[in-house]
Design a protein around this motif. Structure first.
Motif, short mmCIF file in Angstrom:
data_model
loop_
_atom_site.label_atom_id
_atom_site.label_comp_id
_atom_site.label_asym_id
_atom_site.label_seq_id
_atom_site.Cartn_x
_atom_site.Cartn_y
_atom_site.Cartn_z
N LYS A 30 0.51 -1.39 0.03
CA LYS A 30 0.13 0.04 0.10
C LYS A 30 1.23 1.61 -0.21
O LYS A 30 0.84 2.56 -0.34
N ASP A 31 1.90 1.09 0.94
CA ASP A 31 3.24 2.46 0.63
C ASP A 31 3.23 2.82 -0.87
O ASP A 31 3.90 3.41 -1.25
N ALA A 32 3.56 1.85 -1.28
CA ALA A 32 4.48 1.67 -2.61
C ALA A 32 3.82 2.93 -3.78
O ALA A 32 3.81 2.98 -4.32
N GLU A 33 2.29 1.69 -2.99
CA GLU A 33 1.33 2.41 -4.64
C GLU A 33 1.58 3.71 -4.25
O GLU A 33 1.05 4.50 -5.30
N LYS A 34 1.13 4.11 -3.00
CA LYS A 34 1.09 5.81 -2.80
C LYS A 34 2.07 6.85 -2.76
O LYS A 34 1.90 7.22 -3.76
N ALA A 35 3.39 6.25 -2.92
CA ALA A 35 4.37 6.94 -3.23
C ALA A 35 4.89 7.37 -4.48
O ALA A 35 5.62 7.01 -4.96
N LYS A 36 3.88 5.55 -5.49
CA LYS A 36 4.13 5.66 -7.07
C LYS A 36 5.45 4.52 -7.07
O LYS A 36 6.69 5.22 -8.31
N GLN A 37 5.66 3.93 -6.56
CA GLN A 37 7.08 3.22 -6.23
C GLN A 37 7.05 1.70 -7.33
O GLN A 37 5.90 1.39 -7.17
N PRO A 38 7.72 1.31 -7.44
CA PRO A 38 7.14 -0.20 -7.41
C PRO A 38 6.98 -1.40 -6.70
O PRO A 38 7.70 -1.54 -5.46
N VAL A 39 5.92 -1.62 -6.53
CA VAL A 39 5.22 -2.54 -5.88
C VAL A 39 5.80 -3.89 -5.77
O VAL A 39 5.97 -4.64 -6.57
N PRO A 40 6.10 -4.31 -4.88
CA PRO A 40 6.51 -5.61 -4.10
C PRO A 40 5.34 -6.59 -4.23
O PRO A 40 4.27 -5.88 -4.80
N PRO A 41 5.99 -8.10 -4.87
CA PRO A 41 5.19 -9.18 -4.94
C PRO A 41 4.82 -9.45 -4.29
O PRO A 41 4.53 -8.91 -2.77
N GLU A 42 3.13 -9.65 -4.30
CA GLU A 42 1.70 -10.12 -3.38
C GLU A 42 2.20 -11.13 -2.06
O GLU A 42 2.61 -12.32 -3.03
N PRO A 43 1.90 -10.81 -1.22
CA PRO A 43 2.31 -12.01 -0.47
C PRO A 43 1.47 -13.26 -0.47
O PRO A 43 0.36 -12.99 -1.11
N GLU A 44 1.96 -14.34 0.05
CA GLU A 44 0.94 -15.31 0.48
C GLU A 44 -0.12 -15.15 1.00
O GLU A 44 0.59 -14.90 2.34
N LYS A 45 -0.53 -15.54 1.64
CA LYS A 45 -1.53 -15.92 2.72
C LYS A 45 -1.45 -16.78 3.40
O LYS A 45 -0.54 -17.50 3.30
N PRO A 46 -1.46 -16.68 4.94
CA PRO A 46 -0.79 -17.75 5.67
C PRO A 46 -1.72 -18.96 5.96
O PRO A 46 -2.96 -18.55 5.58
#
Length: 68
Positions: free
Chosen positions: A40-56
């Motif tokens: 969410k922070d990366a999307e707000k800052a318009k930076q590259p988004v890290p990969p989506e984490p796996e659900k635990p």
């Protein structure tokens, strides 16, 4: 001798109080929650988004859990 012991004890007590005051006062984040927040922070800052984490995986009960 007792004066130096008192000073050392007070210094140690002050150090312990200082160290215990550090840290967050909120609940701890799980790795999944931290990864979601990072996305969410990366999307707000318009930076590259890290990969989506796996659900635990759902937590299983353990016989010693009530002791914790």
């Amino acid at each position: 001798m007792t004066r130096s012991r008192i000073l050392v004890t007070l210094a140690l007590l002050a150090a312990v109080v200082t160290v215990t005051a550090c840290g967050r006062k909120t609940g701890l984040d799980t790795p999944y929650e931290a990864a979601e927040q990072a996305r969410k922070d990366a999307e707000k800052a318009k930076q590259p988004v890290p990969p989506e984490p796996e659900k635990p995986v759902k937590d299983r009960k353990f016989i010693l859990d009530p002791l914790l």
